[in-house]
Design a protein around this motif. Structure first.
Motif, short mmCIF file in Angstrom:
data_model
loop_
_atom_site.label_atom_id
_atom_site.label_comp_id
_atom_site.label_asym_id
_atom_site.label_seq_id
_atom_site.Cartn_x
_atom_site.Cartn_y
_atom_site.Cartn_z
N ALA A 99 0.83 -1.20 0.00
CA ALA A 99 0.00 0.00 0.00
C ALA A 99 0.86 1.26 0.00
CB ALA A 99 -0.93 0.00 1.21
N THR A 100 1.97 1.21 0.73
CA THR A 100 2.88 2.36 0.77
C THR A 100 3.50 2.60 -0.59
OG1 THR A 100 3.35 1.98 3.10
CG2 THR A 100 4.92 3.32 1.88
N LEU A 101 3.93 1.53 -1.26
CA LEU A 101 4.53 1.68 -2.59
C LEU A 101 3.50 2.20 -3.59
CD1 LEU A 101 6.76 -1.52 -2.84
CD2 LEU A 101 7.48 0.83 -2.40
N ALA A 102 2.26 1.74 -3.48
CA ALA A 102 1.20 2.23 -4.37
C ALA A 102 0.94 3.72 -4.13
CB ALA A 102 -0.07 1.42 -4.17
N ALA A 103 0.89 4.12 -2.87
CA ALA A 103 0.67 5.53 -2.56
C ALA A 103 1.87 6.39 -2.98
CB ALA A 103 0.41 5.69 -1.07
N LEU A 104 3.08 5.85 -2.82
CA LEU A 104 4.27 6.59 -3.25
C LEU A 104 4.29 6.77 -4.77
CD1 LEU A 104 7.18 5.19 -1.06
CD2 LEU A 104 6.48 7.56 -1.25
N GLY A 105 3.74 5.79 -5.49
CA GLY A 105 3.68 5.89 -6.95
C GLY A 105 2.86 7.07 -7.42
N LYS A 106 1.95 7.55 -6.59
CA LYS A 106 1.14 8.73 -6.94
C LYS A 106 1.88 10.03 -6.65
CE LYS A 106 -3.09 6.20 -6.01
NZ LYS A 106 -4.22 6.02 -5.09
N VAL A 107 2.87 9.97 -5.77
CA VAL A 107 3.62 11.17 -5.38
C VAL A 107 4.90 11.29 -6.19
CG1 VAL A 107 4.77 12.32 -3.47
CG2 VAL A 107 2.66 11.06 -3.06
N VAL A 108 5.59 10.17 -6.36
CA VAL A 108 6.88 10.13 -7.06
C VAL A 108 6.74 9.18 -8.25
CG1 VAL A 108 9.30 9.46 -6.80
CG2 VAL A 108 8.10 10.52 -4.90
N ASP A 109 7.38 9.52 -9.34
CA ASP A 109 7.31 8.68 -10.54
C ASP A 109 8.13 7.40 -10.32
OD1 ASP A 109 6.84 7.83 -13.16
OD2 ASP A 109 8.63 8.87 -13.90
N LEU A 110 7.42 6.30 -10.03
CA LEU A 110 8.09 5.01 -9.83
C LEU A 110 7.97 4.19 -11.11
CD1 LEU A 110 6.93 3.98 -6.24
CD2 LEU A 110 9.12 4.92 -6.95
N PHE A 145 6.97 15.01 -2.21
CA PHE A 145 7.11 14.06 -1.12
C PHE A 145 7.22 14.77 0.23
CE2 PHE A 145 9.68 11.65 1.88
CZ PHE A 145 8.89 10.52 2.00
N ALA A 146 7.98 15.86 0.27
CA ALA A 146 8.16 16.60 1.53
C ALA A 146 6.82 17.12 2.05
CB ALA A 146 9.13 17.75 1.34
N ALA A 147 5.91 17.48 1.15
CA ALA A 147 4.60 17.97 1.58
C ALA A 147 3.74 16.85 2.18
CB ALA A 147 3.87 18.60 0.39
N GLN A 148 4.03 15.60 1.81
CA GLN A 148 3.22 14.47 2.30
C GLN A 148 4.04 13.49 3.13
OE1 GLN A 148 1.03 12.68 -0.90
NE2 GLN A 148 0.69 14.65 -1.88
N ARG A 149 5.19 13.91 3.63
CA ARG A 149 6.10 13.02 4.36
C ARG A 149 5.42 12.35 5.55
NH1 ARG A 149 11.52 15.45 5.36
NH2 ARG A 149 12.35 13.87 3.99
N GLN A 150 4.55 13.05 6.25
CA GLN A 150 3.90 12.48 7.44
C GLN A 150 3.02 11.29 7.10
OE1 GLN A 150 3.07 15.43 6.12
NE2 GLN A 150 0.87 15.36 5.77
N ASP A 151 2.61 11.15 5.85
CA ASP A 151 1.77 10.01 5.44
C ASP A 151 2.58 8.76 5.16
OD1 ASP A 151 -0.40 11.72 5.59
OD2 ASP A 151 -0.29 12.26 3.46
N PHE A 152 3.90 8.87 5.17
CA PHE A 152 4.76 7.74 4.80
C PHE A 152 5.80 7.46 5.89
CE2 PHE A 152 3.46 9.75 0.78
CZ PHE A 152 2.81 8.69 0.19
N PRO A 153 5.39 6.81 6.99
CA PRO A 153 6.38 6.44 8.00
C PRO A 153 7.33 5.38 7.45
CG PRO A 153 4.25 5.47 8.51
CD PRO A 153 4.05 6.37 7.33
N GLY A 154 8.60 5.53 7.74
CA GLY A 154 9.59 4.58 7.26
C GLY A 154 10.15 4.93 5.89
N VAL A 155 9.69 6.04 5.30
CA VAL A 155 10.17 6.48 3.99
C VAL A 155 10.80 7.85 4.20
CG1 VAL A 155 9.53 7.00 1.62
CG2 VAL A 155 8.27 5.26 2.87
#
Length: 184
Positions: A99-110, A145-155
């Protein structure tokens, strides 16, 4: 006529006993509160706090030293270091990795290659080691990513130095090539 005070020893002893009982009761209540909290921490919620303490352990993180700059005899740089930013994931600190990788894919181009490399590293590295998900991030991706950092613990984003060769392959035989380098 002068007033004579007569000590009432019984009243003084009674007052002393009442005060001693009140102070003793307060001390006993405080002792019971501390004992109750110790029982709660060490017996009742032991597993919860043991899990939390695992995240506080020391871990070795290698720090790569900056490589030296290389110049030709005229002072023209042949090899230099440039800052780059990596997106690191600590699998142990992420509750739901998919789920974290899927959410990160919306923030950063993976890209699929990034995910493939990350999954290969996931099999070989320890879960508490930070694993790079993306090697070079753009300024826009860093800001998103910096604007949404709190949504991604461990990243987290980690700044590193990347080797840059201004002359490109022209001086490869002189300078050599080691590790990842910044694309031209």
């Amino acid at each position: 006529m002068a007033r004579i005070r007569i000590r009432n020893e019984w009243l003084e002893q009674h007052l002393f006993r009442v005060r001693a009982i009140v102070v003793g009761a307060i001390a006993l209540i405080l002792l019971l509160v501390v004992a109750g909290r110790l029982i709660d921490l060490q017996l009742v919620n032991y597993s919860h706090y043991a899990t939390l303490s695992e995240g506080n352990r020391l871990r070795d993180e290698p720090v790569t030293p900056p490589r030296g700059l290389i110049f030709d005899r005229n002072g023209v740089p042949l090899a230099e270091n440039r800052p780059s930013y990596k997106l690191d994931v600590v699998p142990e600190q992420v509750t739901d990795l998919d789920a974290t990788l899927a959410a990160l894919g919306k923030v950063v181009d993976l890209k699929p290659a990034d995910l493939k490399r990350f999954n290969e590293l996931l099999k070989t590295k320890r879960p508490y080691q930070p694993l790079p998900l993306r090697i070079t991030l753009s300024d826009e991706e860093i800001a998103r990513f910096a604007a949404q950092r709190q949504d991604f613990p461990g990243v987290d984003i980690r700044a590193t130095l990347t080797r840059f060769y201004p002359q490109g392959p022209l001086t490869a035989h002189v300078v050599g090539y080691v590790g990842a380098r910044e694309p031209r």
